[in-house]
Every structure is written in structure tokens, then in C-alpha cells.
Write a protein that holds these residues in place. Structure first.
Motif, PDB file in Angstrom:
ATOM      1  N   ILE A   1       0.906  -1.014  -0.027  1.00 46.70           N
ATOM      2  CA  ILE A   1      -0.065  -0.122  -0.015  1.00 46.70           C
ATOM      3  C   ILE A   1       0.780   1.268   0.031  1.00 46.70           C
ATOM      4  O   ILE A   1       1.642   1.514   0.991  1.00 46.70           O
ATOM      5  CB  ILE A   1      -1.151  -0.099   1.278  1.00 46.70           C
ATOM      6  N   THR A   2       0.819   2.232  -0.971  1.00 42.08           N
ATOM      7  CA  THR A   2       1.781   3.186  -1.101  1.00 42.08           C
ATOM      8  C   THR A   2       0.672   4.596  -0.783  1.00 42.08           C
ATOM      9  O   THR A   2      -0.453   4.652  -0.571  1.00 42.08           O
ATOM     10  CB  THR A   2       2.290   3.511  -2.379  1.00 42.08           C
ATOM     11  N   GLU A   3       1.569   5.649  -0.212  1.00 35.94           N
ATOM     12  CA  GLU A   3       0.914   6.700   0.004  1.00 35.94           C
ATOM     13  C   GLU A   3      -0.259   6.538   1.163  1.00 35.94           C
ATOM     14  O   GLU A   3      -1.469   7.000   0.911  1.00 35.94           O
ATOM     15  CB  GLU A   3       0.233   7.426  -1.153  1.00 35.94           C
ATOM     16  N   THR A   4       0.142   5.980   2.577  1.00 42.75           N
ATOM     17  CA  THR A   4      -1.100   5.538   3.428  1.00 42.75           C
ATOM     18  C   THR A   4      -1.963   6.646   3.762  1.00 42.75           C
ATOM     19  O   THR A   4      -1.194   7.731   3.900  1.00 42.75           O
ATOM     20  CB  THR A   4      -0.525   4.499   4.300  1.00 42.75           C
ATOM     21  N   GLN A   5      -2.990   6.366   3.938  1.00 37.55           N
ATOM     22  CA  GLN A   5      -4.098   7.361   4.518  1.00 37.55           C
ATOM     23  C   GLN A   5      -4.766   6.664   5.873  1.00 37.55           C
ATOM     24  O   GLN A   5      -4.726   5.575   5.968  1.00 37.55           O
ATOM     25  CB  GLN A   5      -5.040   7.651   3.607  1.00 37.55           C
ATOM     26  N   PRO A   6      -4.979   7.530   6.598  1.00 35.70           N
ATOM     27  CA  PRO A   6      -5.832   7.310   8.099  1.00 35.70           C
ATOM     28  C   PRO A   6      -6.980   6.324   7.603  1.00 35.70           C
ATOM     29  O   PRO A   6      -6.908   5.187   8.596  1.00 35.70           O
ATOM     30  CB  PRO A   6      -6.338   8.472   8.693  1.00 35.70           C
TER      31      PRO A   6
END
Lengths: 112, 115
Positions: A77-82
């Protein structure tokens, strides 16, 4: 029968970082490898899947890679977000009656 | 658009009771499955069915039985509930074989507590 091991059990990252979850399987005849995301209090939902005739598959920020020789596959998973915070399960199967064997899950925590 | 429906979200039963967990799917799937989910153990397969009246044991069938009299309905039966059967039970269904991009569809789960 099939046995699936999944690591790590918990993964904490900062928002924007990448996350990698790894699974190994035992049955070389397995030909289907899905990944499920389960948010707190909700049902597991398929996020990406791959068959054994493909080595990699990507869908926006999510990718899965498969190494049949080593019998392992990974979720990236790239550029993870909350909102990526959840428990992720890998699974392997597809032989016989197509039943899936699941890994023990990885709790991903993405901090803002 | 709920496609796999489990009859109860929460259940509390007494030790020794016979317990029925019901699952219905409206996608005309051949395969149906019952898993239990416990912290640190992931999802473990109890029983599955690949056709009406057909059933196969999963990895942890002891203490459970199943019934599939109609294609859309798959029931899990705890013959004599025990405290170690306290768990989250998840029903799932799929095409045979699971379709790429669709896999299993899960129900919302039944949290069973045996006291």
C-alpha cells in the motif's frame, strides 16, 4: 492441507508512508490469492486478488506481488491514509472445492 | 445492497443449548462457507458447502454441524453450545471457482456469547 502464515501481526506507519504485508503458503497447487480488508465492526471486503498465472497486479495505491517459486505473496500500500487503518487478511486456495485458507491478519495503523 | 445476510448480529446462549445460525445469499452462488474469527487466529473454516445438501468439513468442525436444504441458505448448528464456542461467526459465499475481482462475499457476522 494448505497453511498460510502472515506477517507482521501489527504494523504502524505515518500517513504517506508505504506499508507491506507478507504471506507464505504451503500448497503449491493453490492458484488464487485474495486480500481482504476488515474495518472495525465490519465484514471483510475484498480489496485485490490475483491468480497464479500473474506475478503482479496493481489497483491505484494497492498492489499484490506473487512469487510462486518461493510460495509467498505480498500486499503493498503506497501513500497510506488514515482510512487505510484496518485489519488485512491474506488467503490462498482455489484447489479442490476452492475453499480459501486465511492468514491470521495484520492490524495496520496509519497515524496522521 | 446487502447480499449475504446473517440472521442475528448478537446472540447470547446458555451452555448446553442447541444454537442455530442462519445465512442467506441472494447472488445464486454455488459455494457457501462458515468461518469463526478469533483474535490472533484469523478466520478458521468450520464447514463449507459446494451444492445443495452437500457439505464438507473444514479445519475445525468439532461441535458443529451444517444444513443446506436450499441453494441460498446455509445454516450452522452448535449441537450443545460450550463456552469455548464464544466467537464471531462469519458466513461467506462465492461462485465456483471464486471469480477474480469478486472472491468471497461475507456477511456482517454473528457475535455469539455462550454463558
Amino acid at each position: 492441507g494448505e497453511n498460510v502464515e502472515q506477517h507482521p501481526s501489527t504494523l504502524s506507519v505515518q500517513e504517506g508512508d508505504s506499508a507491506v504485508i507478507k504471506c507464505t503458503y504451503s500448497d503449491s497447487a493453490s492458484n488464487y490469492f485474495p486480500w481482504y480488508k476488515q474495518e472495525l465492526g465490519k465484514r471483510p471486503q475484498l480489496i485485490i486478488d490475483i491468480r497464479s498465472n500473474v506475478g503482479e497486479k496493481k489497483d491505484q495505491r494497492i498492489a499484490v506481488t506473487l512469487n510462486k517459486t518461493a510460495k509467498h505473496f505480498s500486499l503493498h500500500i503506497t501513500e497510506t491514509q488514515p482510512e487505510d487503518s484496518a485489519v488485512y487478511f491474506c488467503a490462498a486456495g482455489g484447489t479442490g472445492f476452492q475453499k480459501l485458507v486465511f492468514g491470521t491478519g495484520t492490524r495496520l495503523l496509519v497515524s496522521p | 445492497d446487502v447480499k449475504v445476510t446473517q440472521s442475528s448480529r448478537y446472540l447470547v446462549k446458555r451452555t448446553g443449548e442447541k444454537v442455530f445460525l442462519e445465512c442467506v445469499q441472494d447472488m445464486d452462488h454455488e459455494n457457501m462457507f462458515w468461518y469463526r474469527q478469533d483474535p490472533g487466529l484469523g478466520l478458521r473454516l468450520i464447514y463449507f458447502s459446494y451444492d445443495v445438501k452437500m457439505k464438507e468439513k473444514g479445519d475445525i468442525p468439532e461441535g458443529y454441524s451444517v444444513s443446506r436444504e436450499k441453494k441460498e441458505r446455509f445454516s450452522l448448528i452448535l449441537e450443545s453450545a460450550s463456552t469455548n464456542q464464544t466467537s464471531m461467526y462469519l458466513c461467506a459465499s462465492s461462485l465456483s471457482p471464486p471469480a477474480l475481482g469478486h472472491g468471497y462475499t461475507f456477511g456482517s457476522g454473528t457475535r455469539l456469547t455462550v454463558v
